[in-house]
Design a protein around this motif. Structure first.
Motif, short mmCIF file in Angstrom:
data_model
loop_
_atom_site.label_atom_id
_atom_site.label_comp_id
_atom_site.label_asym_id
_atom_site.label_seq_id
_atom_site.Cartn_x
_atom_site.Cartn_y
_atom_site.Cartn_z
N GLU A 129 0.84 -1.20 0.00
CA GLU A 129 0.00 0.00 0.00
C GLU A 129 0.88 1.25 0.00
O GLU A 129 0.62 2.21 -0.74
CB GLU A 129 -0.92 -0.02 1.22
CG GLU A 129 -1.96 1.09 1.24
CD GLU A 129 -2.96 1.01 0.08
OE1 GLU A 129 -3.47 2.08 -0.31
OE2 GLU A 129 -3.21 -0.11 -0.42
N LYS A 132 2.35 2.51 -3.34
CA LYS A 132 1.50 3.26 -4.27
C LYS A 132 1.88 4.75 -4.30
O LYS A 132 1.76 5.40 -5.34
CB LYS A 132 0.03 3.12 -3.90
CG LYS A 132 -0.54 1.73 -4.06
CD LYS A 132 -2.00 1.71 -3.62
CE LYS A 132 -2.63 0.33 -3.73
NZ LYS A 132 -4.05 0.34 -3.27
N HIS A 152 -3.40 -6.18 -5.10
CA HIS A 152 -3.75 -5.00 -5.91
C HIS A 152 -4.94 -5.24 -6.83
O HIS A 152 -5.69 -4.31 -7.12
CB HIS A 152 -2.55 -4.55 -6.75
CG HIS A 152 -1.40 -4.00 -5.95
ND1 HIS A 152 -1.50 -2.86 -5.18
CD2 HIS A 152 -0.12 -4.43 -5.82
CE1 HIS A 152 -0.34 -2.60 -4.61
NE2 HIS A 152 0.52 -3.55 -4.98
N TYR A 153 -5.11 -6.49 -7.30
CA TYR A 153 -6.08 -6.74 -8.37
C TYR A 153 -7.07 -7.87 -8.07
O TYR A 153 -7.92 -8.18 -8.92
CB TYR A 153 -5.34 -7.03 -9.69
CG TYR A 153 -4.31 -5.97 -9.98
CD1 TYR A 153 -4.69 -4.69 -10.42
CD2 TYR A 153 -2.96 -6.19 -9.76
CE1 TYR A 153 -3.75 -3.70 -10.65
CE2 TYR A 153 -2.01 -5.20 -9.99
CZ TYR A 153 -2.42 -3.96 -10.42
OH TYR A 153 -1.48 -2.97 -10.65
N ASN A 229 3.19 -1.30 -11.43
CA ASN A 229 3.42 -2.66 -10.94
C ASN A 229 3.75 -3.60 -12.09
O ASN A 229 3.02 -3.66 -13.08
CB ASN A 229 2.17 -3.18 -10.22
CG ASN A 229 1.96 -2.51 -8.88
OD1 ASN A 229 2.88 -2.42 -8.07
ND2 ASN A 229 0.76 -2.02 -8.65
#
Length: 302
Positions: A129, A132, A152-153, A229
């Motif tokens: 986190e 980012k 993240h996804y 990323n």
């Protein structure tokens, strides 16, 4: 790219013998340039081997790199001395006020555990986190790539019926993408893992681009569309003998491992493995550092 590493780091002696361009703080401060600051979160148990492999690849372009080595404070590896960690590593709490041009999150041999059952998962998610807003681009490797896809996804890993281990052929979906610029239409890369991610889920996610796939080993290089990323499911950083060492280790531990595919000449473990992926390892790291770190990072962070 000269890498600024501590004089006493064990990897330094190995890399100097290979003629990798290294420097220490004394020489670094005399150069009137803005170096790239790269943080490596090393989750591998044999940290010194991974340090050598990654530093070798970071030292092959034209800019100066300052490297910060990171370990998890919530879990301490049993395969590295406390003195090595204290001398050469830092923790997230000590560096979280800083901003970095690039970050590498390594793999870890913990694939059988659900992510939430990993001791340091809360700490790792905090670091991801933080990345980012504090890191220009992050390169995730093997389990680190699966962890990034999940966090993240929302793309989870799944258990394979048998381990993927060996040297596999890959293709490139779009050779004009700068991360894979200069890659051959077909190239080789090592894999060593017990879990996989769904190629279909990756392709269906509008936030991601699937850049390279292996017919045998599946999705290989994935990049987020915002380029922050990059996930690599294999191990281009591996040395010539890493898969051999893992195979012998698993044999010793009574795991009855299968021979790594396409690795030993004539599938004979008594014959010396030949490194057929080194040039693409250097190319991937060089492209990442140039196009996604150096070309994107601010000269001065706010």
């Amino acid at each position: 790219m000269p890498i600024n590493v501590p004089k006493l780091l064990p990897a330094r002696n190995i890399l100097e013998k290979e003629n990798i361009f290294l420097m220490d703080d004394e020489r670094a401060v005399s150069q009137d340039i803005r170096p790239l600051n790269i943080v490596i979160l090393n989750l591998m148990p044999q940290k010194e081997k991974t340090e050598t492999q990654l530093l070798r690849l970071l030292g092959n372009t034209a800019l100066q790199v300052n490297v910060t080595l990171l370990y998890t404070s919530s879990y301490e590896s049993k395969h590295v001395s406390r003195s090595h960690l204290e001398q050469f590593y830092s923790t997230y709490n000590r560096i979280k006020h800083r901003r970095y041009d690039g970050m590498i999150i390594t793999g870890a041999p913990i694939e059988h555990f659900p992510f939430e059952k990993v001791h340091y998962w809360p700490e790792l998610t905090e670091i991801m986190e933080w990345s980012k807003t504090h890191v220009t681009s992050t390169l995730h490797i093997c389990w680190g790539a699966q962890a990034a896809l999940y966090y993240h996804y929302g793309i989870n890993k799944y258990e394979l019926p048998e381990k993927i281990a060996g040297i596999f052929s890959h293709g490139v979906s779009d050779p004009t993408v700068k991360l894979v610029q200069g890659f051959d239409e077909e190239f080789l890369a090592p894999h060593s893992r017990n879990t996989d991610v769904s190629q279909e889920e990756i392709e269906a996610d509008e936030r991601l681009d699937l850049l390279s796939v292996s017919p045998e080993a599946g999705a290989f290089i994935i990049m987020s569309k915002d380029q922050k990323n990059i996930m690599v499911t294999g191990h281009l950083e591996y040395d010539s003998y890493t898969l051999q060492e893992e195979y012998l280790r698993d044999q010793k531990n009574g795991l009855n491992p299968k021979l790594p595919k396409h690795y030993f000449p004539e599938d004979n473990p008594d014959l010396k493995p030949v490194n057929r992926w080194r040039s693409h390892a250097h190319l991937l790291f060089s492209n990442w550092l140039n196009y996604y770190v150096y070309q994107q990072t601010p000269y001065l962070w706010d």
